[in-house]
Design a protein around this motif. Sequence first.
Motif, PDB file in Angstrom:
ATOM      1  N   UNK A  69       0.822  -1.210   0.000  1.00 14.50           N
ATOM      2  CA  UNK A  69       0.000   0.000   0.000  1.00 14.50           C
ATOM      3  C   UNK A  69       0.856   1.259   0.000  1.00 14.50           C
ATOM      4  N   UNK A  70       1.942   1.247   0.759  1.00 12.67           N
ATOM      5  CA  UNK A  70       2.811   2.429   0.829  1.00 12.67           C
ATOM      6  C   UNK A  70       3.514   2.662  -0.507  1.00 12.67           C
ATOM      7  N   UNK A  71       4.034   1.613  -1.114  1.00 10.39           N
ATOM      8  CA  UNK A  71       4.747   1.770  -2.387  1.00 10.39           C
ATOM      9  C   UNK A  71       3.806   2.266  -3.479  1.00 10.39           C
ATOM     10  N   UNK A  72       2.611   1.686  -3.545  1.00  6.77           N
ATOM     11  CA  UNK A  72       1.671   2.028  -4.612  1.00  6.77           C
ATOM     12  C   UNK A  72       1.015   3.381  -4.375  1.00  6.77           C
ATOM     13  N   UNK A  73       0.605   3.655  -3.143  1.00  2.32           N
ATOM     14  CA  UNK A  73      -0.175   4.863  -2.883  1.00  2.32           C
ATOM     15  C   UNK A  73       0.508   5.940  -2.089  1.00  2.32           C
ATOM     16  N   UNK A  74       1.725   5.698  -1.640  1.00  2.00           N
ATOM     17  CA  UNK A  74       2.402   6.657  -0.781  1.00  2.00           C
ATOM     18  C   UNK A  74       3.318   7.600  -1.535  1.00  2.00           C
ATOM     19  N   UNK A  75       4.367   8.018  -0.856  1.00  2.00           N
ATOM     20  CA  UNK A  75       5.317   8.983  -1.405  1.00  2.00           C
ATOM     21  C   UNK A  75       6.694   8.346  -1.567  1.00  2.00           C
ATOM     22  N   UNK A  76       7.586   9.096  -2.175  1.00  2.00           N
ATOM     23  CA  UNK A  76       8.931   8.590  -2.444  1.00  2.00           C
ATOM     24  C   UNK A  76       9.706   8.274  -1.174  1.00  2.00           C
ATOM     25  N   UNK A 104       4.092   6.652   8.287  1.00  2.00           N
ATOM     26  CA  UNK A 104       3.583   7.632   9.242  1.00  2.00           C
ATOM     27  C   UNK A 104       3.110   8.928   8.598  1.00  2.00           C
ATOM     28  N   UNK A 105       3.385   9.134   7.308  1.00  3.48           N
ATOM     29  CA  UNK A 105       2.955  10.372   6.667  1.00  3.48           C
ATOM     30  C   UNK A 105       2.799  10.151   5.167  1.00  3.48           C
ATOM     31  N   UNK A 106       2.381  11.191   4.468  1.00  5.08           N
ATOM     32  CA  UNK A 106       2.265  11.118   3.023  1.00  5.08           C
ATOM     33  C   UNK A 106       0.893  10.700   2.545  1.00  5.08           C
ATOM     34  N   UNK A 107       0.798  10.323   1.276  1.00  4.79           N
ATOM     35  CA  UNK A 107      -0.479  10.013   0.640  1.00  4.79           C
ATOM     36  C   UNK A 107      -1.124   8.730   1.169  1.00  4.79           C
ATOM     37  N   UNK A 108      -0.318   7.796   1.645  1.00  6.39           N
ATOM     38  CA  UNK A 108      -0.857   6.639   2.349  1.00  6.39           C
ATOM     39  C   UNK A 108      -0.278   6.622   3.747  1.00  6.39           C
ATOM     40  N   UNK A 109      -1.144   6.414   4.738  1.00  2.21           N
ATOM     41  CA  UNK A 109      -0.686   6.370   6.120  1.00  2.21           C
ATOM     42  C   UNK A 109      -1.321   5.197   6.854  1.00  2.21           C
ATOM     43  N   UNK A 110      -0.613   4.695   7.848  1.00  2.00           N
ATOM     44  CA  UNK A 110      -1.124   3.629   8.703  1.00  2.00           C
ATOM     45  C   UNK A 110      -0.809   3.975  10.149  1.00  2.00           C
ATOM     46  N   UNK A 111      -1.570   3.398  11.056  1.00  2.00           N
ATOM     47  CA  UNK A 111      -1.354   3.590  12.484  1.00  2.00           C
ATOM     48  C   UNK A 111      -0.492   2.453  13.033  1.00  2.00           C
ATOM     49  N   UNK A 112       0.282   2.742  14.080  1.00  2.00           N
ATOM     50  CA  UNK A 112       1.086   1.706  14.716  1.00  2.00           C
ATOM     51  C   UNK A 112       0.235   0.795  15.583  1.00  2.00           C
TER      52      UNK A 112
END
Length: 247
Positions: free
Chosen positions: A137-144, A149-157
Amino acid sequence: MQYSCKTLSLTLGAVALSFAASSASADTVKLGYHGLNYKVIQTRVDTDPGAGTNFVRADTGMFNMSVQTPDAGGIFKSGQTVLAWCVEVTQSVSEGIVYNIATTGQSWTKSITRLFDKYYDQVKNSITSAAMQLAIWEIVGGDANLKLSDGNFQAKTSYDSDPKNNTDSNKAYTLAQKWLDELNDGDVARKWDVVHLTNGKAQDLVTVVQISEVPLPGAALMFLSALGVGGLARRKRAAKPELALAA
């Protein structure tokens, strides 16, 4: 019956992470859905890209699918088990969906391929399966910067107030972030070809098939390259059957 990578009722409408696949080929495969391959790890992920304000509960891990109608190109065989992960957090997955097999590379193809080459062998339980999903999810929808913890895709610990849920969720989060932090470190042997499965009304998936043991030029090893499905089908006949990913 509708299934989802989220426990929320999925009235998420048109919240778009824009993972539209370009599917130049009309080759398709029909998959049945049999739940998650390991015990569910419950996490919280954000469906409001960049804002970090709309966290929903997600059942996170690897899907167990089976081939109901194989593709004409011969990548998948009838009855084969396909292990796959979710690409779109705002879509659901259903029983008996016909997927297009995408033949044009996405911006994330190289990173997803490297993720599997480095860490797929470690996916052997619910924690590692969930960690792989979070990393995808982070690679596909997140940032470089590849930070959960931040960016276009985020998750909680953590997931909720239940210590057991928090422990499992935190382990998956921590491992996913470790993999992302180390993703581009060092050389890695090529082991897997990425397969991107798309459907306009259902959750897009990503899975892998093992490449031939015969060394091939790097460009020839990429499923989502200009060689397309035809080149892949020829290689797959020599490959070990049955494995893929997604959630």
